[in-house]
Design an enzyme around this catalytic site. Structure first.
Site, short mmCIF file in Angstrom:
data_model
loop_
_atom_site.label_atom_id
_atom_site.label_comp_id
_atom_site.label_asym_id
_atom_site.label_seq_id
_atom_site.Cartn_x
_atom_site.Cartn_y
_atom_site.Cartn_z
N SER A 40 43.35 19.41 39.44
CA SER A 40 42.03 18.83 39.19
C SER A 40 41.17 19.89 38.53
CB SER A 40 41.37 18.41 40.50
OG SER A 40 40.86 19.56 41.18
N ASP A 41 40.02 19.51 37.99
CA ASP A 41 39.06 20.53 37.60
C ASP A 41 38.30 20.96 38.87
OD1 ASP A 41 37.61 22.37 36.18
OD2 ASP A 41 36.95 20.99 34.62
N TRP A 42 37.49 21.96 38.71
CA TRP A 42 36.76 22.60 39.81
C TRP A 42 36.03 21.57 40.68
CZ3 TRP A 42 36.39 27.92 40.84
CH2 TRP A 42 35.37 28.32 41.72
N GLU A 43 36.51 21.36 41.88
CA GLU A 43 35.90 20.43 42.85
C GLU A 43 35.90 18.98 42.41
OE1 GLU A 43 32.06 22.05 43.95
OE2 GLU A 43 32.99 23.10 45.63
N SER A 44 36.63 18.65 41.35
CA SER A 44 36.50 17.28 40.85
C SER A 44 37.12 16.25 41.78
CB SER A 44 37.03 17.14 39.41
OG SER A 44 38.42 17.23 39.36
#
Ligand code: BGC
Length: 705
Positions: free
Chosen positions: A263-267
């Site tokens: 995932s992207d950062w905290e997505s």
């Protein structure tokens, strides 16, 4: 079962549920993180970001000792599964190359590949084994700051560069100690954020998604990219991190992707803010189900998946599948054999003379000469040169966004670099961006203005609502230009800026982007003619912010430009053409195109399209010869032009070469009205030319079969 799969199968059979979920968890030492978690088997990968959260902080790289320390902790965990250590190595590690958008301007996949290989060699020195690159987002809106990180607006150029970059980072064997696992990001449609506002939602119609936004990712997959990152965007109402159709059906089903998705950062946890998940457990289940194998730092997987499995909401088979994909990449990266990094490499492999040389050549190759009235450039015969503007002493300002491992002290300040390159007998004076510059202009034979954006103004969440130069710069340029001396305007920027007014006031304009560590010397070489500017625009330059989005491969409409009459698509207050079209760029010689030839007027299996290109100017030069096609009638409306191929040729003065392209039916395929992909019979226009607006035009038919 192949040998590597049986190894993974065996390992998986020994893992507890908690250890499996640990593999799906990416931690960052930047956040509250207890390294003990590694020993407990709760960490699959680390993001070695060291405070450089959005790529705006430089000089904070981790050290090989830290990385080896983390890997040793992993060796002390029950199953000794090594960590995958990632970092944003975007356009170089210590040797910072031009920003990706600038690299795209070089139209030189081989050079991009070579630069990525240098980045991989350097980053692995410090224990990094995974880069969050290449960024493959098509961008049609330069307000969006992340346009700097990608390859511009064209799917074909984007695809060629995707392959080249994946090959450069990964090589043929990503287990080699000087290779990285690449990550194609941000899947997908991230560049379509409304209003150019990063993280904003976007809508892309299916045919455009298929024909414009997806192709670079498909090319990366075909080139064997190890990982893919899901985007932050809510696309057509489905957050990319929860999009099963795109992450599973398309990416794995249609393209056969075998690596893992991060995932992207905290997505993952952000699915709650998107409003598609009620809590973290729900978010984790949605993302995992969609096909996100690894959770970047939100810990939603770590904290909730075990309980969800126990309650029967998440099948353990789903988790096994994700673990298998992650272990497979760790295995291909050679981490099980060699988890530790040899600490003796830095002196040998960091910032080598050949890497610097490549960075310099790449910067020259990526600079785009937009205007050169009276052949003012290269500068010849001027004795007193004034150099002024906010970039006169630039060092790390030349790096551009996402250069966390660049060191300002590795860069020769711009003024010093120009002094080193300037011919004997030339007197260079430098002035800041102030009144003194105006005063000194009177004493100069020519003025070089170094203007543009600081790197902080582009990159992640660094969007602008006004595409003109930063406040005050237009006035400064106008004031200098009003004094009547010849002016060369050099622009440093991470995006196309709307420079309509300045372009009309000066004699020469060179677009230098953020050119990287050797930017000063490269600029000097170009200004004084030791090198020629080699770039062509990878993105359309608008005249004004209000003209955005504007891109060359648009549809014709029912009331197209160029027809007579009042009710045509246009603005009342602006002419419709862009300031500079996609593909455009001058250099220090000129080229003429003649004698377009088609091997047939019907395309069966292949069609040769060729033209003679002649260097008609006084110097040797490199021309980027471009092949465009238009499908005249389709079941859906078709773009007015699409780039189908390009070739760079080096020609001596007076030299002529016939440049030949081969067109095959599959290059004419598109997403049709019934949703399938294929070619439709009918007539096509074809051009060979120097940019997306000019060229020699021919016509051919693709017959019914
Ligand atoms: C960015 C990614 C980047 C990640 C890790 C995110 O904020 O969107 O492009 O790879 O951070 O640094």
């Amino acid at each position: 079962m192949p040998e590597d799969e049986s190894f993974i199968h065996h390992l998986l059979s020994q893992m507890t549920l908690e250890e499996k979920i640990g593999q799906l968890n990416l931690e960052s030492p930047d956040l509250a993180f207890d390294p003990e978690m590694i020993r407990q088997g709760k960490v699959g990968a680390l993001l070695n970001a060291s405070g450089a959260l959005t790529g705006q902080v430089t000089g904070q790289q981790g050290s090989v000792e830290t990385v080896n320390h983390f890997q040793r902790l992993a060796q002390e965990s029950r199953l000794k599964i090594p960590l995958l250590i990632g970092r944003d190595v975007i356009h170089g590690y210590r040797t910072i190359f031009p920003i990706p958008l600038a690299q795209a301007a070089a139209f030189d996949p081989a050079m991009s590949q070579a630069a990525a290989a240098v980045a991989a060699r350097e980053a692995t020195v410090e224990g990094i084994k995974w880069t969050f690159a290449p960024m493959l987002d098509i961008a049609r809106d330069p307000r969006w700051g992340r346009i700097a990180e990608g390859n511009g607006e064209d799917p074909l150029l984007g695809s060629r560069l995707a392959e080249a970059l994946v090959r450069g980072f990964q090589g043929k064997d990503m287990a080699r100690p000087d290779k990285l696992v690449a990550c194609a990001k941000h899947y997908v449609g991230y560049g379509a954020a409304e209003g150019g506002r990063d993280y904003e939602s976007g809508e892309i119609a299916e045919p455009t998604l298929r024909d414009v936004y997806l192709p670079p990712f498909e090319s990366a997959v075909r080139a064997g990219v190890g990982t893919v990152m899901s985007a932050f965007i809510d696309l057509n109402g489905v957050p990319a991190t929860a999009n099963r159709r795109l992450l599973t059906e398309v990416l794995r089903g249609e393209w056969g992707f075998e690596g893992f998705v991060v995932s992207d950062w905290e997505s993952v946890a952000e699915l709650i803010y998107h409003g598609v998940a009620g809590d973290r457990a729900h978010a984790a289940a949605l993302a995992l189900h969609a096909g996100v194998d690894m959770d970047m730092v939100s810990r939603a997987y770590l904290d909730t998946l075990a309980e969800s499995v126990r309650q029967g909401r998440v099948p353990v088979a789903k988790i096994d599948e994700a673990v298998r994909r992650i272990l497979r990449i760790k295995q291909r990266a050679g981490l099980f054999e060699n988890p530790l990094t040899d600490p003796s490499r830095p002196a040998r492999d960091l910032l080598t003379p050949s890497a610097r040389q490549l960075a310099r050549a790449f910067a020259c190759q990526s600079m785009v000469l937009l205007k050169n009235e009276g052949d003012l450039l290269p500068l010849q015969g001027f004795r007193r040169i004034l150099v002024a503007g906010p970039f006169v002493h630039a060092r790390s300002e030349l790096f551009g966004t996402w250069s966390p491992d660049g060191h300002a002290e590795d860069v020769t300040p711009l003024d010093e670099a120009l002094r080193q390159v300037a011919p004997k007998g030339v007197s260079l004076r430098f002035a800041e961006y102030n009144d003194l510059a105006l005063h000194l202009t009177h004493e100069a034979d020519v003025v070089i203005l170094l203007m543009g954006e600081h790197p902080i103004r582009s990159g992640e969440n660094s969007n602008v609502s006004d595409l003109r130069l930063p406040p005050g710069q237009e006035e400064f340029i106008a004031a200098v230009a009003a004094l009547g001396k010849p002016v060369v305007l050099v622009i440093f920027a991470g995006r196309p800026l709307a420079i309509t007014r300045p372009v009309s006031q000066v004699q020469a304009v060179l677009y230098a982007w953020h050119p990287g560590i050797e930017g000063g010397a490269a600029l000097g070489e170009v200004l004084f003619g030791l090198a020629a500017p080699g770039g062509r625009l990878p993105v359309t330059f608008p005249r004004a912010t209000g003209q955005v989005p504007i891109y060359y491969n648009h549809k014709n409409s029912g009331r197209p430009l160029g027809r007579d009459g009042a009710f045509l698509t246009r603005y009342n207050d602006l002419i419709s053409a862009p300031l500079f079209p996609f593909g455009y760029g001058l250099t220090y010689t000129t080229f003429a195109y003649a004698s377009l030839r088609l091997s047939s007027d019907v395309l069966h299996d292949r069609l040769e399209v060729s033209a003679e290109v002649t260097n008609t100017g006084p110097r040797p030069g490199r021309e980027v010869v471009q092949l465009y096609v238009r499908d005249l009638v389709g079941s859906l409306t078709r773009p007015v032009r699409e780039l189908k191929d390009f070739q760079a040729v080096e020609l001596q003065p007076g030299e002529t070469r016939r440049v030949t392209f081969v067109l095959r039916p599959e290059q004419l395929a598109f997403t049709r009205a019934d949703g399938t992909r294929g070619v439709e019979p009918g007539r096509f226009h074809v051009w060979i030319g120097p940019d997306s607006q000019r060229g020699l035009q021919g016509e051919f038919e693709y017959p019914f079969r």
